[in-house]
Design a protein around this motif. Structure first.
Motif, PDB file in Angstrom:
ATOM      1  N   GLY A 174      37.854  35.687  50.219  1.00 55.96           N
ATOM      2  CA  GLY A 174      36.875  34.990  49.402  1.00 55.96           C
ATOM      3  C   GLY A 174      36.320  35.872  48.303  1.00 55.96           C
ATOM      4  O   GLY A 174      36.130  35.427  47.159  1.00 55.96           O
ATOM      5  N   PHE A 175      36.059  37.117  48.613  1.00 57.20           N
ATOM      6  CA  PHE A 175      35.530  38.055  47.620  1.00 57.20           C
ATOM      7  C   PHE A 175      36.501  38.204  46.454  1.00 57.20           C
ATOM      8  O   PHE A 175      36.129  38.078  45.285  1.00 57.20           O
ATOM      9  CB  PHE A 175      35.258  39.410  48.264  1.00 57.20           C
ATOM     10  N   PHE A 176      37.774  38.463  46.772  1.00 53.33           N
ATOM     11  CA  PHE A 176      38.734  38.739  45.693  1.00 53.33           C
ATOM     12  C   PHE A 176      39.193  37.462  44.982  1.00 53.33           C
ATOM     13  O   PHE A 176      39.600  37.526  43.824  1.00 53.33           O
ATOM     14  CB  PHE A 176      39.930  39.512  46.254  1.00 53.33           C
ATOM     15  N   VAL A 177      39.139  36.329  45.650  1.00 56.94           N
ATOM     16  CA  VAL A 177      39.425  35.079  44.957  1.00 56.94           C
ATOM     17  C   VAL A 177      38.359  34.824  43.883  1.00 56.94           C
ATOM     18  O   VAL A 177      38.668  34.408  42.760  1.00 56.94           O
ATOM     19  CB  VAL A 177      39.487  33.914  45.959  1.00 56.94           C
ATOM     20  N   VAL A 178      37.114  35.087  44.223  1.00 57.89           N
ATOM     21  CA  VAL A 178      36.038  34.940  43.245  1.00 57.89           C
ATOM     22  C   VAL A 178      36.246  35.904  42.077  1.00 57.89           C
ATOM     23  O   VAL A 178      36.116  35.527  40.897  1.00 57.89           O
ATOM     24  CB  VAL A 178      34.671  35.177  43.911  1.00 57.89           C
ATOM     25  N   GLU A 179      36.603  37.155  42.386  1.00 55.71           N
ATOM     26  CA  GLU A 179      36.815  38.131  41.323  1.00 55.71           C
ATOM     27  C   GLU A 179      37.990  37.729  40.430  1.00 55.71           C
ATOM     28  O   GLU A 179      37.948  37.910  39.211  1.00 55.71           O
ATOM     29  CB  GLU A 179      37.061  39.519  41.930  1.00 55.71           C
ATOM     30  N   ASP A 180      39.040  37.200  41.047  1.00 60.98           N
ATOM     31  CA  ASP A 180      40.185  36.750  40.250  1.00 60.98           C
ATOM     32  C   ASP A 180      39.793  35.590  39.339  1.00 60.98           C
ATOM     33  O   ASP A 180      40.215  35.527  38.183  1.00 60.98           O
ATOM     34  CB  ASP A 180      41.327  36.341  41.183  1.00 60.98           C
ATOM     35  N   HIS A 181      38.995  34.686  39.864  1.00 62.83           N
ATOM     36  CA  HIS A 181      38.533  33.568  39.039  1.00 62.83           C
ATOM     37  C   HIS A 181      37.666  34.074  37.888  1.00 62.83           C
ATOM     38  O   HIS A 181      37.838  33.631  36.732  1.00 62.83           O
ATOM     39  CB  HIS A 181      37.740  32.588  39.908  1.00 62.83           C
ATOM     40  N   ILE A 182      36.772  34.986  38.170  1.00 62.52           N
ATOM     41  CA  ILE A 182      35.927  35.564  37.129  1.00 62.52           C
ATOM     42  C   ILE A 182      36.787  36.270  36.084  1.00 62.52           C
ATOM     43  O   ILE A 182      36.529  36.212  34.879  1.00 62.52           O
ATOM     44  CB  ILE A 182      34.904  36.533  37.743  1.00 62.52           C
ATOM     45  N   LEU A 183      37.846  36.951  36.546  1.00 59.93           N
ATOM     46  CA  LEU A 183      38.736  37.665  35.627  1.00 59.93           C
ATOM     47  C   LEU A 183      39.382  36.721  34.627  1.00 59.93           C
ATOM     48  O   LEU A 183      39.531  37.051  33.442  1.00 59.93           O
ATOM     49  CB  LEU A 183      39.809  38.413  36.437  1.00 59.93           C
ATOM     50  N   HIS A 184      39.774  35.536  35.082  1.00 58.46           N
ATOM     51  CA  HIS A 184      40.544  34.650  34.229  1.00 58.46           C
ATOM     52  C   HIS A 184      39.673  33.713  33.382  1.00 58.46           C
ATOM     53  O   HIS A 184      40.162  33.185  32.379  1.00 58.46           O
ATOM     54  CB  HIS A 184      41.505  33.807  35.080  1.00 58.46           C
ATOM     55  N   VAL A 185      38.448  33.473  33.778  1.00 58.04           N
ATOM     56  CA  VAL A 185      37.635  32.505  33.036  1.00 58.04           C
ATOM     57  C   VAL A 185      36.576  33.171  32.171  1.00 58.04           C
ATOM     58  O   VAL A 185      35.903  32.485  31.397  1.00 58.04           O
ATOM     59  CB  VAL A 185      36.956  31.505  33.999  1.00 58.04           C
ATOM     60  N   THR A 186      36.402  34.472  32.291  1.00 60.27           N
ATOM     61  CA  THR A 186      35.432  35.172  31.446  1.00 60.27           C
ATOM     62  C   THR A 186      36.168  36.195  30.593  1.00 60.27           C
ATOM     63  O   THR A 186      37.270  36.625  30.926  1.00 60.27           O
ATOM     64  CB  THR A 186      34.357  35.884  32.292  1.00 60.27           C
ATOM     65  N   GLN A 187      35.546  36.595  29.536  1.00 57.70           N
ATOM     66  CA  GLN A 187      36.134  37.553  28.615  1.00 57.70           C
ATOM     67  C   GLN A 187      35.465  38.911  28.802  1.00 57.70           C
ATOM     68  O   GLN A 187      34.398  39.169  28.279  1.00 57.70           O
ATOM     69  CB  GLN A 187      35.960  37.079  27.158  1.00 57.70           C
ATOM     70  N   GLY A 188      36.105  39.740  29.607  1.00 57.42           N
ATOM     71  CA  GLY A 188      35.642  41.111  29.717  1.00 57.42           C
ATOM     72  C   GLY A 188      34.604  41.378  30.770  1.00 57.42           C
ATOM     73  O   GLY A 188      34.198  42.531  30.947  1.00 57.42           O
ATOM     74  N   LEU A 189      34.116  40.344  31.476  1.00 59.04           N
ATOM     75  CA  LEU A 189      33.130  40.614  32.520  1.00 59.04           C
ATOM     76  C   LEU A 189      33.745  41.509  33.590  1.00 59.04           C
ATOM     77  O   LEU A 189      33.135  42.475  34.035  1.00 59.04           O
ATOM     78  CB  LEU A 189      32.635  39.299  33.132  1.00 59.04           C
ATOM     79  N   VAL A 190      34.942  41.174  34.028  1.00 57.39           N
ATOM     80  CA  VAL A 190      35.739  42.084  34.848  1.00 57.39           C
ATOM     81  C   VAL A 190      37.111  42.189  34.206  1.00 57.39           C
ATOM     82  O   VAL A 190      37.595  41.245  33.567  1.00 57.39           O
ATOM     83  CB  VAL A 190      35.860  41.589  36.313  1.00 57.39           C
ATOM     84  N   THR A 191      37.746  43.329  34.374  1.00 59.34           N
ATOM     85  CA  THR A 191      39.063  43.574  33.803  1.00 59.34           C
ATOM     86  C   THR A 191      40.075  43.751  34.919  1.00 59.34           C
ATOM     87  O   THR A 191      39.720  43.944  36.088  1.00 59.34           O
ATOM     88  CB  THR A 191      39.032  44.821  32.912  1.00 59.34           C
ATOM     89  N   ARG A 192      41.341  43.688  34.550  1.00 56.71           N
ATOM     90  CA  ARG A 192      42.397  43.899  35.535  1.00 56.71           C
ATOM     91  C   ARG A 192      42.327  45.304  36.116  1.00 56.71           C
ATOM     92  O   ARG A 192      42.545  45.499  37.311  1.00 56.71           O
ATOM     93  CB  ARG A 192      43.762  43.652  34.878  1.00 56.71           C
TER      94      ARG A 192
END
Length: 830
Positions: free
Chosen positions: A356-374
């Motif tokens: 659940g933690f990393f699914v959320v992070e993956d979603h944040i990665l793809h729908v935001t610009q730069g909030l989290v990076t690869r």
């Protein structure tokens, strides 16, 4: 040069007069110019007058003179003008006098008219003033309307801002503030209310930042609580997708699949179409139930907060805060519970929270610009993966239940497949599964050790009886037994092995199935799975089953008959190993002729067990002999023998006869079993005779036995004769000649030597290959002779009256001396 004041003289009077005239002319001209300027009314004239006074002394006087002359000239001109116009003036005066009366009348009339106009205009004035006031008010109203029309958009936008703030539409509120500052406020910046609004906007921005950050904190707390639900949903989706893919693969391979039978070992294979249909039905049933992460989590607080901080130009602060808080949550998620290894639910909760933690992070990665990076997610995943592997390696080591380990493996596979679907590398997890596989095999081995022990405990170690064809088929379906001779026999009949053999065979197959369950879904080739199955099966045979057999063989309650049956059982289990190899081949479709295929080590396993069983037979038989020998109660000082063998020995011989009769009459259905039983019986019989002979010899040579009479020797000889008769009676068929009697040859030669008292022959032939007493050791003879010598001394009082006894005593002493000399010579030679 002129002389001022008339005191000087001039050499040339003509030149002096001319000079004065010129000077006078210039001065007059100057005054004329000054007067012309004064008359021209060009102001100021201060500079002109100052030039008059500054030119030369007495200029004022001369100027006044010139001014007076000018005035006189003007008066003359005025007088001339007046004289010229005097008549017209007189006429005009006359006319004025004429109209004087009319003028007075007119004045009265004008005054009266003015009065009447004033009276009449008072009301007009009042109305005019009212009109003026109205016009002023109207103009003010128009001005106010214009200003209000200018302010209304500002007020409307500010009201809209308040509504957006109340509705928690903070991003729109920030956009409204931006419009107010850039577009609307410049229009009304001179007004005080606008200044108040301008001063209030920074506070509103801070409020928005605080509120959005509070919403973000609530969001972070919410996803921390719902991570397990998110992870569970993601893992279900991955599992459904995997099941669907497997079903498609089975459908593609359907035309190549078939049911294979190897000696009644059938691998049941469900129809691929049925599997696919069932899988698709489950997919349809669960399609509505499976939710996405967007359905489970409202990400709007993150978007709003990100947009708000972006608009406010503080995006970096937000990113740093978000990443810092998520790292803290990651550490909390990765921290396992202390009792996690006790139930599969503990592992499931652990995995679902991480997913659940990393699914959320993956979603944040793809729908935001730069909030989290690869790079950030990869770093976070590598940190988490190291922690996960350490936790699983530590907690899985406490798992002793293979079912729990298998469920843990399945969870790890689903966990890895889920995160791999989101782009996270999971190779290290599959490497960990190979470590857990070894532990799983160890737990399986421990479990099957208990299963084997239970099977051995429940076995009656008797051949399996069958009374009809149905029972025969049941046994054949469980164990691959082939014997044409047994098939030809009529019912009732017996299988040579006991009930534990088919049960062991079935359990070995169950172990293979259990081991295969772990090897599935590890993304390994069929060759690797085949190798893993064979290696784990070898461990089961060489360690677990072998250890259980050895423990069974050494148990006190296992008798000789049971040991012989165990030997027969191990033979059949050894023969069944080739069917187990075919069984594994049937599962993995890897031919046994493959170069790297591992072979099963059943041959060595069961051969070692048979050797141990045979050794235990010999040991138990010898122990039984020792028990009988311990019952021996010889009177070593007896003068005459009883005339019959000792009772303990006859009981021992009867026991041996019955045991060997059981051995030779074990049910066998082929020559191999008969040969095996006969070999075991022959070896046991030879071992028993040898051990009995050794025990009897030790009885004679016992250091605690100090004296022995000739009568005791004769009685002992009777017992040895019975042993020889037993050996010559062929208790076990198959011995050639007097092979079995040779077990007592040492005793026989020793007793013959003492019975016939043939010491001269012994001493003369000692060391010769053809010696009659070749097997008699001098030390043994000396020990026994000294015990008989002590007995002779005890009876020396009576022996002195008997010449034969005195001669015998002397002979004993002489032989003892010779034997000692022989023994000493042997010692020196050695």
């Amino acid at each position: 040069m002129c002389c001022v004041g008339g005191t000087g003289s001039c050499s040339d009077a003509g030149k002096s007069g001319a000079c004065g005239a010129m000077l006078e002319e210039e001065t007059d001209q100057t005054y004329e110019n000054v007067l012309a300027e004064i008359q021209s009314f060009e102001l100021p004239i201060e500079a002109t007058l100052r030039s008059v006074y500054d030119d030369q002394p007495n200029a004022h006087k001369k100027f006044m003179e010139k001014l007076d002359a000018c005035i006189r000239n003007h008066d003359k001109e005025i007088e001339k003008m007046c004289n010229f116009h005097h008549q017209g003036f007189v006429d005009a005066i006359t006319e004025l006098l004429k109209v004087r009366t009319d003028a007075e009348k007119l004045k009265v009339q004008v005054t009266d008219t003015n009065r009447r106009f004033q009276d009449a205009g008072k009301e007009v004035i009042v109305h005019t003033e009212d009109i003026i006031r109205c016009r002023i008010q109207q103009r003010n109203i128009i001005t106010v309307v214009e200003k209000l029309q200018l302010c209304l958009p500002v007020l409307e936008m500010y009201s809209k801002l308040k509504e957006q703030m109340s509705a928690k539409r903070y991003y729109s509120a920030l956009k409204t503030m931006e419009q107010l500052e850039n577009v609307y406020f410049p229009w009304v910046s001179q007004y005080r209310f606008c200044q108040l609004m301008i001063e209030n906007l920074p506070k509103l921005r801070e409020d928005i930042k605080e509120i959005s950050m509070s919403d973000l904190k609530d969001f972070l707390e919410s996803i921390r609580k719902h991570s397990d639900k998110i992870g569970e949903t993601a893992m279900k989706q991955a599992q459904h997708q995997k099941t669907f893919n497997v079903s498609l693969q089975k459908k593609n391979k359907m035309k190549f699949g078939k049911n294979m039978y190897i000696n009644h070992d059938k691998i049941p294979e469900e129809s691929s179409e049925t599997v696919l249909k069932h899988s698709l039905e489950e997919e349809d049933e669960n399609e509505e139930e499976v939710l996405t992460v967007q359905d489970l989590v409202d990400f709007s607080p993150v978007y709003r907060c990100l947009h708000i901080y972006s608009v406010l130009g503080d995006e970096e602060t937000f990113e740093n805060y978000y990443r810092k808080q998520r790292k803290k949550q990651a550490r909390l998620v990765l921290q396992p519970q202390s009792n996690m290894h006790e139930t599969v639910d503990g592992y499931r909760r652990y995995f679902t929270q991480i997913v659940g933690f990393f699914v959320v992070e993956d979603h944040i990665l793809h729908v935001t610009q730069g909030l989290v990076t690869r790079a950030y997610t990869d770093e976070l995943w590598n940190m988490a993966l190291s922690k996960i592997i350490a936790v699983l390696r530590a907690h899985s080591s406490y798992c002793t239940d293979p079912d729990l380990v298998l469920e843990l493996k399945n969870l790890i596979v689903i966990f890895a497949d889920t995160l791999q679907g989101y782009g996270f590398p999971v190779n290290r997890l599959f490497d960990l599964l190979f470590e857990i596989r070894d532990q799983y095999n160890e737990t399986l081995l421990k479990k099957w050790a208990g299963v084997f022990r239970d099977i051995f405990e429940e076995d009656n170690y008797s051949p399996i009886p069958i009374v009809n064809e149905e029972e025969y088929k049941i046994v054949i379906s469980k164990f691959p037994f082939q014997d044409p001779d047994l098939e030809k026999q009529s019912f009732p009949k017996k299988f040579p092995m006991s009930q534990s053999v088919p049960h062991i065979y079935i359990q070995v197959k169950e172990f293979i199935y259990a081991s295969l369950k772990f090897s599935e879904s590890l993304h390994r080739s069929s060759t690797e799975i085949d190798d893993m199955l064979r290696k784990s099966t070898n461990l089961l045979l060489t360690r677990t089953l072998s250890s259980c057999l050895l423990n069974l063989i050494r148990k006190p309650h296992i008798g000789l008959t049971e040991l012989v049956q165990i030997i027969i059982n191990t033979t059949h289990l050894e023969q069944a190993c080739k069917y187990l190899e075919d069984f594994i081949t049937n599962i993995t479709n890897i031919s046994q002729e493959t170069v790297h295929t591992t072979r099963l080590y059943g041959l060595s396993t069961f051969k070692d067990a048979r050797h141990a069983a045979e050794g235990e037979i010999y040991t138990k038989l010898n122990q039984k002999i020792d028990e009988f020998v311990q019952l021996a109660d010889y009177d070593w000082t007896m003068s005459e023998p009883d005339g019959r063998a000792s009772g303990y020995l006859m009981d021992l011989i009867n026991f041996l006869r019955s045991i060997f009769q059981v051995f030779t009459h074990l049910p066998t259905n082929n020559s191999d079993h008969a040969a095996m039983s006969g070999k075991v019986a022959q070896t046991a019989c030879m071992s028993a005779c040898q051990h009995l002979s050794t025990s009897l010899m030790q009885m004679l040579l016992d250091s605690e036995l100090k004296q022995i009479s000739m009568g005791a020797v004769q009685q002992f000889n009777l017992d040895v004769i019975q042993c020889e008769l037993f050996a010559s009676s062929e208790p076990v068929p198959g011995f050639q000649g007097d092979t079995l009697q040779l077990a007592f040859i040492d005793l026989r030669q020793l007793l013959d030597l003492f019975m016939v008292w043939d010491w001269s022959t012994y001493l003369a032939d000692y060391g010769q290959p053809a010696s009659k007493y070749l097997r008699v050791n001098p030390n043994t003879a000396l020990t026994l002779l000294e015990k008989m010598k002590d007995t002779s001394k005890k009876n020396n009082i009576f022996a002195q009256f008997r010449k034969n006894d005195r001669d015998k005593q002397k002979l004993i002493e002489t032989v003892v001396k010779q034997l000692r000399s022989l023994v000493n010579g042997m010692s020196q030679h050695a």
